[in-house]
Design a protein around this motif. Structure first.
Motif, mmCIF file in Angstrom:
data_model
loop_
_atom_site.group_PDB
_atom_site.id
_atom_site.type_symbol
_atom_site.label_atom_id
_atom_site.label_comp_id
_atom_site.label_asym_id
_atom_site.label_seq_id
_atom_site.Cartn_x
_atom_site.Cartn_y
_atom_site.Cartn_z
ATOM 1 N N ALA A 267 126.380 -5.073 122.591
ATOM 2 C CA ALA A 267 125.639 -3.811 122.524
ATOM 3 C C ALA A 267 124.393 -3.862 123.394
ATOM 4 O O ALA A 267 124.081 -2.902 124.110
ATOM 5 C CB ALA A 267 125.276 -3.507 121.074
ATOM 6 N N LEU B 12 128.748 0.963 116.899
ATOM 7 C CA LEU B 12 127.936 2.185 116.872
ATOM 8 C C LEU B 12 126.625 1.961 116.128
ATOM 9 O O LEU B 12 125.565 2.433 116.551
ATOM 10 C CB LEU B 12 128.729 3.320 116.224
ATOM 11 N N LEU C 38 124.252 -0.120 118.314
ATOM 12 C CA LEU C 38 123.709 0.694 119.407
ATOM 13 C C LEU C 38 122.605 1.620 118.890
ATOM 14 O O LEU C 38 121.569 1.792 119.547
ATOM 15 C CB LEU C 38 124.821 1.508 120.059
ATOM 16 N N GLN C 39 122.830 2.190 117.719
ATOM 17 C CA GLN C 39 121.813 3.076 117.143
ATOM 18 C C GLN C 39 120.556 2.305 116.783
ATOM 19 O O GLN C 39 119.430 2.763 117.041
ATOM 20 C CB GLN C 39 122.381 3.771 115.901
ATOM 21 N N ALA D 14 119.873 3.027 121.606
ATOM 22 C CA ALA D 14 120.677 3.609 122.685
ATOM 23 C C ALA D 14 120.532 5.128 122.669
ATOM 24 O O ALA D 14 120.633 5.761 121.623
ATOM 25 C CB ALA D 14 122.139 3.212 122.525
ATOM 26 N N VAL E 268 125.145 7.939 123.115
ATOM 27 C CA VAL E 268 126.316 7.210 122.635
ATOM 28 C C VAL E 268 127.392 8.222 122.258
ATOM 29 O O VAL E 268 127.119 9.209 121.574
ATOM 30 C CB VAL E 268 125.967 6.336 121.417
ATOM 31 N N ASP F 294 130.924 8.706 120.320
ATOM 32 C CA ASP F 294 131.839 8.134 119.337
ATOM 33 C C ASP F 294 133.228 8.715 119.579
ATOM 34 O O ASP F 294 133.489 9.871 119.273
ATOM 35 C CB ASP F 294 131.338 8.464 117.929
ATOM 36 N N SER G 220 125.905 7.288 129.700
ATOM 37 C CA SER G 220 126.299 7.246 128.295
ATOM 38 C C SER G 220 127.108 5.987 128.001
ATOM 39 O O SER G 220 127.635 5.330 128.899
ATOM 40 C CB SER G 220 127.129 8.483 127.935
ATOM 41 N N ILE G 221 127.189 5.656 126.709
ATOM 42 C CA ILE G 221 127.977 4.514 126.246
ATOM 43 C C ILE G 221 129.027 5.044 125.272
ATOM 44 O O ILE G 221 128.689 5.604 124.229
ATOM 45 C CB ILE G 221 127.102 3.456 125.547
ATOM 46 N N THR G 222 130.285 4.892 125.613
ATOM 47 C CA THR G 222 131.381 5.334 124.755
ATOM 48 C C THR G 222 131.887 4.163 123.935
ATOM 49 O O THR G 222 132.037 3.054 124.450
ATOM 50 C CB THR G 222 132.540 5.896 125.597
#
Length: 404
Positions: free
Chosen positions: A62, A91, A94-95, A99, A102, A104, A277-279
């Motif tokens: 992450a 997730l 990352l939160q 981040a 993100v 989801d 962005s991060i998927t």
């Protein structure tokens, strides 16, 4: 196919013959959309070994994903995992790490979720049509479809919650409800009339009612696909009898949302991740999608096995026999023989081959999702708290890229 590297050491056990392809695989190098491979500084394959637990590995992944998104704001980043549970942890990390953007994709694309949430709001309202809160929730779900600006929605929902739904939907003698002036409120009036029409149709068999709603709301093939999928899933469980209560339908719809969405393909939606962005999604749902930088954690021998001993499917007190696979095999053969002696072609061994082949196919899908940089990682400890080794695929690729 990744197991046929010429650099595989002679002292390594040979891969299972069932996985040997007819010809050597091509090198892992694909041109980008512009026809040119990325600069060496931006492209490549990294191998990350983390001393610690899978959670510690995922935290490090992450952090690296956030750093990649910040260093290359014009690129897209993805973390591809084996399970939704692992994705949920990613997730959360990352939160916690701050981040900014993100996505989801674990339970479907944003477009899929929008369709599902709209249908859920309507079905929940059908279950209790006299509840002002249910009507307000349905309007909230359909506001974008009705052209109601989100900035104007708050006062409308407050007004609906303070009103009698039957007065708003079916005014006496055809008199329209007294709505405030302005285009957004006019759009709300049209939406209320549409909802009233759907409610009148509620006397028809419920599959017909849902079909009318889906046809009214959606035009794109992918949206119609999701609507039809939901109706099919409901019919499989509830049947199509008209006496089925809408409360039962609402309860079963929630079960579908919670447990039966894995068959919805991501590739039918034109998902286009935003730069920077991060998927987070599973390897299964990543099929058909691409990102500039991809991280695949937990490339361990347990998650991506190549030898039977790396992931036995049976129970230890039953000599590691896969009882389900063996029982099904014997039932199919109607064999009178007893005992569970493992043969070379036993159902337990075949079940392992099927699982291992599927995992390797998923890993191949994940590897080919990256356009610029790929990072494979593994932790020294398993999720069971024991020591674990990396997958043979991880070791072969790592040696190959070091030698290259």
């Amino acid at each position: 196919s990744l197991l046929l590297s010429p650099r595989l050491g002679a002292n390594q056990p040979p891969p299972t013959p069932a996985w040997r392809p007819a010809r050597p695989p091509p090198p892992i190098q694909r041109p980008t959309a512009g026809g040119q491979n990325p600069p060496a500084s931006e492209g490549g394959v990294d191998f990350l070994r983390v001393v610690g637990s899978p959670e510690e590995e995922l935290q490090q992944v992450a952090r690296q994903a956030i750093a990649a998104a910040q260093a290359f704001p014009g690129q897209t980043v993805a973390i591809l995992v084996t399970t939704n549970e692992l994705g949920g942890k990613a997730l959360s990390y990352l939160q916690e790490m701050g981040a900014e953007r993100v996505i989801d994709l674990l339970r479907g694309s944003p477009s899929q979720r929008r369709v599902l949430l709209q249908l859920k709001g309507i079905i929940d309202w059908f279950a209790q049509p006299t509840a002002p809160t249910r009507l307000a929730a349905a309007v909230d779900c359909l506001a974008d479809w009705a052209g109601i600006p989100r900035a104007e929605l708050g006062p409308m929902l407050t007004w609906i919650r303070a009103s009698l739904p039957e007065r708003l939907l079916f005014p006496n003698f055809g008199e329209a409800p007294a709505l405030p002036d302005g285009p957004p409120w006019q759009n709300l009036g049209r939406l209320l009339r549409t909802l009233a029409g759907w409610l009148r149709a509620g006397r028809s068999p419920w599959p017909e009612v849902l079909n009318v709603i889906v046809q009214s709301l959606y035009r794109k093939p992918e949206e119609l696909f999701v609507g039809r999928y939901v109706i099919d899933q409901l019919e499989q469980v509830l049947g199509s009898l008209p006496e089925i209560d809408w409360q039962e339908i609402a309860q079963e719809f929630q079960v579908i949302l919670d447990h039966r969405l894995n068959n919805l393909p991501s590739e039918i939606f034109a998902f286009d991740p935003e730069p920077g962005s991060i998927t987070v999604t599973t390897l299964h749902r990543a099929k058909g999608l691409e990102w500039d930088q991809v991280f695949i954690p937990q490339v361990s021998a347990y998650e991506f096995p190549t030898q039977y001993g790396e992931r036995t499917l049976g129970l230890k007190f039953l000599d590691e026999v896969d009882m389900q696979a063996e029982a099904l095999a014997q039932l199919r053969q109607l064999s009178p023989k007893g005992g569970w002696e493992l043969q070379a072609d036993s159902a337990t061994k075949q079940a392992f081959l099927d699982l291992a082949a599927e995992r390797l196919r998923l890993l191949y899908v994940g590897i080919t999702r990256s356009k610029r940089r790929l990072t494979l990682s593994v932790s020294s400890q398993s999720r069971f708290g024991t020591e674990q080794s990396s997958s043979l695929v991880f070791r072969v690729l790592s040696r190959s890229f070091r030698a290259g």
